[in-house]
Scaffold this motif. Structure first.
Motif, mmCIF file in Angstrom:
data_model
loop_
_atom_site.group_PDB
_atom_site.id
_atom_site.type_symbol
_atom_site.label_atom_id
_atom_site.label_comp_id
_atom_site.label_asym_id
_atom_site.label_seq_id
_atom_site.Cartn_x
_atom_site.Cartn_y
_atom_site.Cartn_z
ATOM 1 N N UNK A 197 -2.141 -0.809 -5.510
ATOM 2 C CA UNK A 197 -2.925 0.338 -5.964
ATOM 3 C C UNK A 197 -3.691 0.972 -4.816
ATOM 4 N N UNK A 198 -3.767 0.267 -3.683
ATOM 5 C CA UNK A 198 -4.366 0.856 -2.489
ATOM 6 C C UNK A 198 -3.496 2.032 -2.062
ATOM 7 N N UNK A 199 -4.129 3.112 -1.621
ATOM 8 C CA UNK A 199 -3.363 4.308 -1.275
ATOM 9 C C UNK A 199 -3.970 4.998 -0.062
ATOM 10 N N UNK A 200 -3.101 5.619 0.684
ATOM 11 C CA UNK A 200 -3.497 6.566 1.722
ATOM 12 C C UNK A 200 -2.936 7.901 1.274
ATOM 13 N N UNK A 201 -3.779 8.924 1.244
ATOM 14 C CA UNK A 201 -3.370 10.224 0.723
ATOM 15 C C UNK A 201 -3.644 11.315 1.747
ATOM 16 N N UNK A 248 1.010 13.981 0.101
ATOM 17 C CA UNK A 248 1.691 12.694 0.164
ATOM 18 C C UNK A 248 0.674 11.592 -0.103
ATOM 19 N N UNK A 249 1.029 10.694 -0.994
ATOM 20 C CA UNK A 249 0.199 9.524 -1.251
ATOM 21 C C UNK A 249 1.094 8.300 -1.164
ATOM 22 N N UNK A 250 0.722 7.353 -0.315
ATOM 23 C CA UNK A 250 1.532 6.154 -0.145
ATOM 24 C C UNK A 250 0.752 4.929 -0.603
ATOM 25 N N UNK A 251 1.465 4.057 -1.313
ATOM 26 C CA UNK A 251 0.881 2.790 -1.749
ATOM 27 C C UNK A 251 1.147 1.758 -0.670
ATOM 28 N N UNK A 252 0.087 1.175 -0.183
ATOM 29 C CA UNK A 252 0.182 0.174 0.886
ATOM 30 C C UNK A 252 -1.004 -0.774 0.749
ATOM 31 N N UNK A 253 -0.776 -2.044 0.961
ATOM 32 C CA UNK A 253 -1.857 -3.027 0.893
ATOM 33 C C UNK A 253 -2.776 -2.814 2.095
ATOM 34 N N UNK A 254 -4.007 -2.421 1.828
ATOM 35 C CA UNK A 254 -4.959 -2.110 2.892
ATOM 36 C C UNK A 254 -5.930 -3.252 3.190
ATOM 37 N N UNK A 255 -5.796 -4.371 2.489
ATOM 38 C CA UNK A 255 -6.749 -5.467 2.646
ATOM 39 C C UNK A 255 -6.744 -6.032 4.074
ATOM 40 N N UNK A 256 -5.572 -6.261 4.635
ATOM 41 C CA UNK A 256 -5.503 -6.852 5.979
ATOM 42 C C UNK A 256 -6.100 -5.918 7.025
ATOM 43 N N UNK A 257 -5.787 -4.636 6.912
ATOM 44 C CA UNK A 257 -6.337 -3.674 7.865
ATOM 45 C C UNK A 257 -7.855 -3.611 7.760
#
Length: 126
Positions: free
Chosen positions: A8-12, A39-48
């Protein structure tokens, strides 16, 4: 408490403006027009986030450039095709699990007053 990984993490990115020559009419291909891309991409942002490391996320500047280049190249008839192309580019970035792409064509040759016309595609890794 550790963060739980989530798609559910996203970069838009909203409102990427690109001049291109897509369309079914000759004048659209010859003159070109502005297209606006979200553009919205779902990516796990926890590690970053936990390590504060750019290398562990999607560099949104690089994503924006790749999207613009994808829209600019190879004219096609349909904005649906442009949206599909952009989704493929976004899914090519490491860690991206899903891409939602909206292509707006605010100058579309429509005979009635309108604000915008757009198509949206949502694509996931196979």
């Amino acid at each position: 408490m550790d963060a739980v990984a989530s798609t559910r993490d996203r970069i838009t990115l909203t409102g990427i403006r690109v001049r291109a020559h897509h369309g079914v009419f000759d004048f659209e291909r010859e003159q070109g027009q502005e297209f606006v891309i979200d553009v919205s991409v779902a990516v796990d942002l926890a590690a970053a986030a936990s390590g504060d490391e750019l290398a562990r996320t999607v560099h949104y500047g690089e994503l924006a450039v790749a999207v613009a280049e994808a829209v600019e190249r190879d004219p096609v008839d349909l904005i649906e095709t442009v949206a599909e192309r952009v989704a493929g580019v976004a899914l090519g970035f490491a860690g991206v699990e899903e891409a939602e792409v909206t292509v707006h064509k605010p100058g579309a040759p429509i005979s009635v007053p309108f604000e915008d016309v757009s198509v949206t595609v949502v694509r996931s890794r196979a």
